[in-house]
Design a protein around this motif. Structure first.
Motif, PDB file in Angstrom:
ATOM      1  N   LEU A 145       0.726  -1.011  -0.253  1.00  0.00           N
ATOM      2  CA  LEU A 145       0.038   0.112   0.120  1.00  0.00           C
ATOM      3  C   LEU A 145       0.823   1.283   0.005  1.00  0.00           C
ATOM      4  O   LEU A 145       1.986   1.261   0.754  1.00  0.00           O
TER       5      LEU A 145
ATOM      6  N   LEU B  21     -10.650   5.548  10.912  1.00  0.00           N
ATOM      7  CA  LEU B  21     -10.878   4.420  10.223  1.00  0.00           C
ATOM      8  C   LEU B  21      -9.562   4.122   9.357  1.00  0.00           C
ATOM      9  O   LEU B  21      -8.938   2.986   9.383  1.00  0.00           O
ATOM     10  N   PRO B  22      -9.171   5.065   8.389  1.00  0.00           N
ATOM     11  CA  PRO B  22      -7.975   4.784   7.515  1.00  0.00           C
ATOM     12  C   PRO B  22      -6.626   4.550   8.230  1.00  0.00           C
ATOM     13  O   PRO B  22      -5.699   3.788   7.895  1.00  0.00           O
TER      14      PRO B  22
ATOM     15  N   VAL C 280      -4.399  -3.616   9.832  1.00  0.00           N
ATOM     16  CA  VAL C 280      -5.278  -4.767   9.602  1.00  0.00           C
ATOM     17  C   VAL C 280      -5.555  -5.493  10.588  1.00  0.00           C
ATOM     18  O   VAL C 280      -7.033  -6.235  10.775  1.00  0.00           O
TER      19      VAL C 280
ATOM     20  N   LEU D 232      -8.595  -4.090  12.124  1.00  0.00           N
ATOM     21  CA  LEU D 232      -9.934  -3.954  11.384  1.00  0.00           C
ATOM     22  C   LEU D 232     -10.666  -5.505  11.560  1.00  0.00           C
ATOM     23  O   LEU D 232     -11.747  -5.570  11.388  1.00  0.00           O
TER      24      LEU D 232
END
Lengths: 251, 268
Positions: free
Chosen positions: B7, B72-73, B77, B80
């Motif tokens: 990413l 949130l961003p 992971v 999340l």
């Protein structure tokens, strides 16, 4: 068999927001009743009437009872006295306030639940994925909605396994705590372990992927629906302002 | 977990935008609360009262969504994937406890777990998301999203400052969190719904009203009776569940390692 409505999920959500905000702003009992009636008719037409009635009653019966206690039985209004007994004071204004507040909540509950029943969760997840919302939102919604039945099954299985080994059969409060512990601890530990395993796989695949990506599921949309959404959102913001403007002026 | 090499790194403008959103959300929440507490609008069932209800609803919801979008961003992971489990736990354990007629909610246990394991930002995001998803089944919880965010935020803050290093500290932190959450959520109950949604809590509010309290004052006192006890139990249960986790699992969270959340327990 419930009918499916071929509308974009955001169109249903925007319409619901407009209806709820404008009805709340108007604060008229007959308008609230009319909105609830229309929702009931739509639910009947789409085959969701029974579920809507059960879900709404579960929320609204205690809410109405609570409002009657707070506003109806111990009214602080001076005029329109109906009855007085000790700390209880029933007035016309108090009963009216309880009814208006109850109907305000009823519109939110009935319209909101109907919206949920009309929207397919698969379509909602697809619509969020296709929207400019962060990709994490779609994942979190989908994962939660599809994990819920899976974890509920797992909890039942754990309960059955504990019952087979005759664990957690005690009575009273200590027995209840033991049952909760014997179900919750394995459920939480197993679920956290699963989440940990999933995270390595997702991370290795570059989640959350930014940019556009192909989806097999399409969400029905049209220019008309887009216009309806914009108009609904405009109504949700401008409508209450226009309705309440005379009160602001007089205040 | 190592950073994702696939990413792109985020730009400074993205970080700035998120900080502005988080600040705006917090200011909106505090501003709305202060305006409601200072002005204490009357006549909530007629005229301007409808406007107060709508503004309170919209401001609390918008503040919660802004905080969510800001946070949130930034979540890894591993966090999340933990959040959906926490949301499902909130609902399943909440329903199980509700089904046995015990006067507890325990419907924020997943939010507190995430706050303890992944920190206050993850806890706050879990609180907001939990409310947004739960609102699909109970629309009246929607304006309480900010209160749920506060539960997660306070759980993360408590864990960061050592509430999990001793088992007796967790319920103490829960009581403090319960007081703050009760105070913040009371204006929503008072001005959006005109009271509470349960018969038991409604009776308590009615009792305070009969003693001459204003609606906001009565609802706040009721919240101060109910919330601290519930949150103390939730914090204690979440702490005990985290103590039961294998060390390799709890140690996989950066937050736990960085702030030595479990103290000596985490190094044994």
């Amino acid at each position: 068999m419930p009918k499916s409505i071929n509308l974009h999920p955001f169109t249903v959500l925007a319409l619901t927001a407009a209806v709820v905000t404008m009805t709340t702003a108007a604060g008229l009992w007959w308008l609230s009743c009319a909105v609830i009636t229309v929702c009931v008719l739509v639910a009947g037409w789409t085959g969701h009437l029974r579920r809507l009635a059960v879900l709404s009653a579960a929320i609204l019966i205690p809410t109405f009872a609570s409002l009657l206690l707070i506003h109806g039985l111990v009214s602080q209004q001076a005029s329109g006295l109906i009855a007085v007994a000790g700390p209880f004071r029933v007035t016309e204004g108090g009963l009216e306030a309880a009814t208006v507040l109850g109907l305000r909540t009823a519109v939110l509950v009935v319209a909101g639940l109907l919206c949920t029943l009309l929207i397919s969760k698969h379509q909602l997840v697809a619509a969020i994925d296709l929207s400019p919302a962060p990709p994490q939102v779609g994942y979190l919604l989908a994962a939660t909605l599809f994990l819920l039945p899976h974890m509920a099954d797992k909890q039942r299985t754990i309960g059955q396994a504990q019952a087979l080994r005759q664990a957690g059969t005690g009575r009273g409060l200590s027995g209840w705590f033991q049952r909760v512990r014997l179900r919750a601890v394995p459920l939480v530990l197993a679920s956290l372990q699963d989440a940990h395993d999933r995270s390595s796989h997702l991370s290795a695949r570059g989640f959350p992927a930014a940019g556009s990506h192909t989806r097999l599921r399409t969400v029905a949309d049209s220019v008309t629906q887009q216009r309806v959404r914009w108009i609904s959102l405009l109504c949700a913001v401008v409508g209450p302002t226009a309705i309440l403007a005379p009160f602001w002026g007089s205040a | 977990m190592s950073p994702n090499l696939l990413l792109p790194e985020e730009t400074s403008s993205q970080v700035l935008r998120r900080r502005i959103l988080a600040t705006a959300g917090t200011l909106l929440l505090i501003g709305t609360y202060l305006v409601l507490v200072i002005t204490q609008p009357t006549g909530i069932a007629e005229g301007l009262g409808q406007g107060v209800a709508l503004v309170t609803f919209a401001a609390y919801l918008a503040a919660a969504v802004m905080l969510l979008v800001a946070v949130l961003p930034d979540l890894p992971v591993s966090t999340l994937t933990l959040i959906p489990v926490a949301l499902a736990l909130n609902i399943i354990l909440g329903q199980f406890v509700g089904s046995v007629m015990v006067p507890l909610y325990l419907d924020s246990i997943g939010t507190v777990l995430v706050g303890f394991l992944a920190g206050r930002r993850a806890g706050a995001a879990t609180g907001v998301l939990s409310t947004l998803i739960w609102s699909l089944f109970a629309p009246t919880v929607l304006p309480f999203a900010a209160g749920a965010a506060l539960v997660g935020f306070l759980a993360g803050t408590a864990a960061r400052f050592g509430a999990l290093r001793r088992p007796y500290l967790a319920p103490v932190a829960g009581v403090v969190a319960g007081v703050l959450v009760g105070v913040v959520s009371a204006p929503v109950a008072a001005f959006v719904f005109g009271g509470t949604s349960g018969v038991g809590t409604g009776a308590v509010v009615a009792a305070f009203r009969s003693m001459g309290d204003s609606l906001l004052s009565a609802v706040t006192k009721q919240a101060l009776i109910s919330d601290p006890g519930d949150k103390a139990i939730v914090f204690l249960i979440a702490a005990l569940l985290i103590y039961a986790l294998p060390k390799r699992l709890s140690g996989s969270f950066d937050f736990i390692r960085r702030y030595r959340v479990l103290g000596q327990r985490g190094t044994k």
